[in-house]
Design a protein around this motif. Sequence first.
Motif, mmCIF file in Angstrom:
data_model
loop_
_atom_site.group_PDB
_atom_site.id
_atom_site.type_symbol
_atom_site.label_atom_id
_atom_site.label_comp_id
_atom_site.label_asym_id
_atom_site.label_seq_id
_atom_site.Cartn_x
_atom_site.Cartn_y
_atom_site.Cartn_z
ATOM 1 N N ALA A 213 33.030 45.549 45.353
ATOM 2 C CA ALA A 213 33.566 44.256 45.795
ATOM 3 C C ALA A 213 33.072 43.904 47.189
ATOM 4 O O ALA A 213 32.751 42.744 47.481
ATOM 5 N N LYS A 214 32.987 44.897 48.049
ATOM 6 C CA LYS A 214 32.486 44.656 49.402
ATOM 7 C C LYS A 214 31.020 44.253 49.366
ATOM 8 O O LYS A 214 30.582 43.357 50.103
ATOM 9 N N GLN A 215 30.257 44.917 48.505
ATOM 10 C CA GLN A 215 28.832 44.614 48.386
ATOM 11 C C GLN A 215 28.605 43.192 47.875
ATOM 12 O O GLN A 215 27.745 42.459 48.367
ATOM 13 N N LYS A 216 29.392 42.783 46.892
ATOM 14 C CA LYS A 216 29.222 41.459 46.279
ATOM 15 C C LYS A 216 30.146 40.407 46.884
ATOM 16 O O LYS A 216 30.147 39.253 46.439
ATOM 17 N N LYS A 217 30.951 40.825 47.880
ATOM 18 C CA LYS A 217 31.883 39.912 48.568
ATOM 19 C C LYS A 217 32.907 39.331 47.601
ATOM 20 O O LYS A 217 33.288 38.162 47.693
ATOM 21 N N TYR A 218 33.377 40.197 46.673
ATOM 22 C CA TYR A 218 34.437 39.771 45.778
ATOM 23 C C TYR A 218 35.792 39.992 46.443
ATOM 24 O O TYR A 218 35.967 40.919 47.239
#
Length: 479
Positions: A213-218
């Motif tokens: 989620a952090k990587q994809k900004k979810y």
Amino acid sequence: MFFTYLRRELRRRRKAALVVASGLALGIALVIVVNSVSNGMGKAQDEVLQSLYGLGTDMTVTKAASASTGDAQRPRFRFDARGDDDSEQSSDRVMVQGFQTLPASTVTKVGAQSGVSDAVGGLSLQVLKVSGQFTPGQFQQNGGGGGFQRGGEPQGEVKGGGADFDVNNYSVYGTDVTEPALGPLTSSKITSGRTFKATETDAKVAVADSAYAKQKKYKVGSTVTIKGVTFEVIGIATADSGDSAADLYIPLKRAQTLGDAKDKVTTIYVKAADSQKIDGVKSTIRKNVPGTTVTTSADLADTVSGSLSTASSLAAGVGRWLSLAVLVAAFLVAGLLTSSAVSRRVREFGTLKALGWRSGRVTRQVVGEAVVNGLVGGGLGIALGLAGAYAVTAVSPSLEAQLGAGTGGGFGGGGGGGFPGGPGRRTAKTLEVALTAPVSVTTIVLAVGLAVAGGLIAGAFGGWRASRLRPADALRRVE
């Protein structure tokens, strides 16, 4: 009379009693520290393995490994380069992790086996999304003129153009939302939003791993599209330790639809009715459900290497043998010192026998003194052992645990292993865990038992020596 004489003699010979007690204390303290450290390493190993199989799971059942699936299973992508159209194109390929599935009915069959408390199925998927665009090239005629080749074809060449495509690879796990106590999501904790509801068996909702989620900004409320289906992110999960089982979690029924695996599962999570009979349950499943591989936490423990494994082997092997050797030496020294003390009390025991004390009474007196010395030594040993265990916990040395790579089908169903190692392959990972030394009640009871045993052994030496004394011979000797 017994206790009065006992108290007087222990006070009069306090130095000798302290030497015997100290020897026993050192041996008992070492046993406590070694057992506590061993328990701590077992706890650390459980923490490492929990990141793979989750809480409440005693074993997993997967399809037995078969021969290579062949080129037919390789993902294929086809794009059209249409004239001067340079619009972006994308394509998703959702594949079952490892291409090995079991019928969903196998979950019911496994759950019906003797010794199984509960069984839940899960489906591990790998998603490859390729997106990008073609850029048309520009045709240029040779020499800038309008010359033509034979047959009327223009002379020239195409310059520029090409293709620019990005590949996004992530893992999706279909979890049975009606059984939240078992499955891949139990190795993570919901840190934002919520988990699945039991009624969301076919809902378009997802829980994202915190790292992904952090990587994809979810965040909670975001949407993610998988094979044309849009899912709402309802929660963010953080793995308790190590890597998560997957990047995204969705309801099992939805995962089966996306992966064209209707009524199929890749992994069955099993909880045993009795944690002490896991090996028996494993044998029963292997016998009654053919074509499957059963993996327990003990099997995974064999794949853990690094300093944690080395320290665990050291504590289990060398440490315990060293403790045993020190205990034997302490018991022998205590016995010899007690026997030596009896030899120095020849006239005393001879006089007591002359006054009417029987050999059994003299022996009981000597054994009583030795047992008290043993209990004092046990108390000192427990204090020293607790101090040593507390020091280990306070320092909390860091141990490294490396989980060896293996094929999909283990706990966690292969997790987010990716395609670099091939479909269904789990890559090796390294974790760091802090070592503690918890002291259990069993360890304390063991220490008390050793203290009593040490006193009895020392008393047996001295009592045997005292029982052989004859009054006439004893009175002729000078102390």
